[in-house]
Motif scaffolding. Structure first.
Motif, short mmCIF file in Angstrom:
data_model
loop_
_atom_site.label_atom_id
_atom_site.label_comp_id
_atom_site.label_asym_id
_atom_site.label_seq_id
_atom_site.Cartn_x
_atom_site.Cartn_y
_atom_site.Cartn_z
N LEU A 42 0.88 -1.17 0.00
CA LEU A 42 0.00 0.00 0.00
C LEU A 42 0.91 1.21 0.00
O LEU A 42 1.30 1.72 1.05
N ASP A 43 1.31 1.63 -1.18
CA ASP A 43 2.24 2.75 -1.26
C ASP A 43 2.19 3.41 -2.63
O ASP A 43 1.83 2.78 -3.61
N GLU A 44 2.50 4.66 -2.66
CA GLU A 44 2.67 5.44 -3.88
C GLU A 44 1.66 5.10 -4.97
O GLU A 44 2.02 4.87 -6.12
N GLY A 45 0.40 5.03 -4.60
CA GLY A 45 -0.65 4.85 -5.59
C GLY A 45 -0.95 3.43 -6.00
O GLY A 45 -1.69 3.21 -6.95
N SER A 46 -0.43 2.44 -5.30
CA SER A 46 -0.76 1.06 -5.64
C SER A 46 -1.09 0.26 -4.38
O SER A 46 -0.63 0.58 -3.29
N VAL A 47 -1.93 -0.76 -4.57
CA VAL A 47 -2.35 -1.60 -3.45
C VAL A 47 -2.39 -3.05 -3.91
O VAL A 47 -2.65 -3.35 -5.06
N ARG A 48 -2.07 -3.95 -2.99
CA ARG A 48 -2.22 -5.38 -3.20
C ARG A 48 -2.88 -5.95 -1.94
O ARG A 48 -2.46 -5.64 -0.83
N ILE A 49 -3.90 -6.77 -2.15
CA ILE A 49 -4.62 -7.43 -1.07
C ILE A 49 -4.60 -8.92 -1.37
O ILE A 49 -4.88 -9.34 -2.50
N GLU A 50 -4.31 -9.75 -0.36
CA GLU A 50 -4.24 -11.20 -0.55
C GLU A 50 -5.05 -11.92 0.52
O GLU A 50 -5.03 -11.52 1.68
N CYS A 51 -5.73 -13.00 0.14
CA CYS A 51 -6.42 -13.85 1.10
C CYS A 51 -5.59 -15.11 1.32
O CYS A 51 -5.35 -15.85 0.35
N PRO A 52 -5.16 -15.39 2.55
CA PRO A 52 -4.37 -16.59 2.81
C PRO A 52 -5.21 -17.87 2.72
O PRO A 52 -4.65 -18.95 2.56
N SER A 53 -6.53 -17.75 2.79
CA SER A 53 -7.39 -18.94 2.76
C SER A 53 -7.68 -19.41 1.33
O SER A 53 -7.37 -20.53 0.98
N CYS A 54 -8.29 -18.54 0.51
CA CYS A 54 -8.65 -18.95 -0.85
C CYS A 54 -7.62 -18.54 -1.89
O CYS A 54 -7.74 -18.90 -3.06
N ARG A 55 -6.61 -17.77 -1.46
CA ARG A 55 -5.49 -17.36 -2.30
C ARG A 55 -5.87 -16.36 -3.39
O ARG A 55 -5.08 -16.09 -4.28
N LYS A 56 -7.07 -15.79 -3.32
CA LYS A 56 -7.42 -14.73 -4.28
C LYS A 56 -6.65 -13.47 -3.89
O LYS A 56 -6.30 -13.28 -2.74
#
Length: 63
Positions: A42-56
């Motif tokens: 979560l920095d400089e205009g970008s984000v990544r979100i991950e689910c450890p359960s379903c891996r989406k």
């Protein structure tokens, strides 16, 4: 499970709003109910979100 990409974004919208407001911990996955979601980027205009359960995951840019 929702098939269309716009339905998937709609499920993520509430979580994205919270994360972009600085609340990055304790969110359940809107797809599988698992979690908590990880926010490794979560920095400089970008984000990544991950689910450890379903891996989406979601990656995106914001202003």
């Amino acid at each position: 499970m929702h098939d269309s990409e716009s339905d998937q974004y709609a499920l993520l919208q509430e979580v994205l709003d919270e994360i972009l407001a600085g609340r990055t911990e304790g969110h359940s996955c809107p797809f599988c109910g698992g979690g908590p979601l990880k926010v490794p980027q979560l920095d400089e205009g970008s984000v990544r979100i991950e689910c450890p359960s379903c891996r989406k995951f979601f990656e995106g840019k914001f202003r």
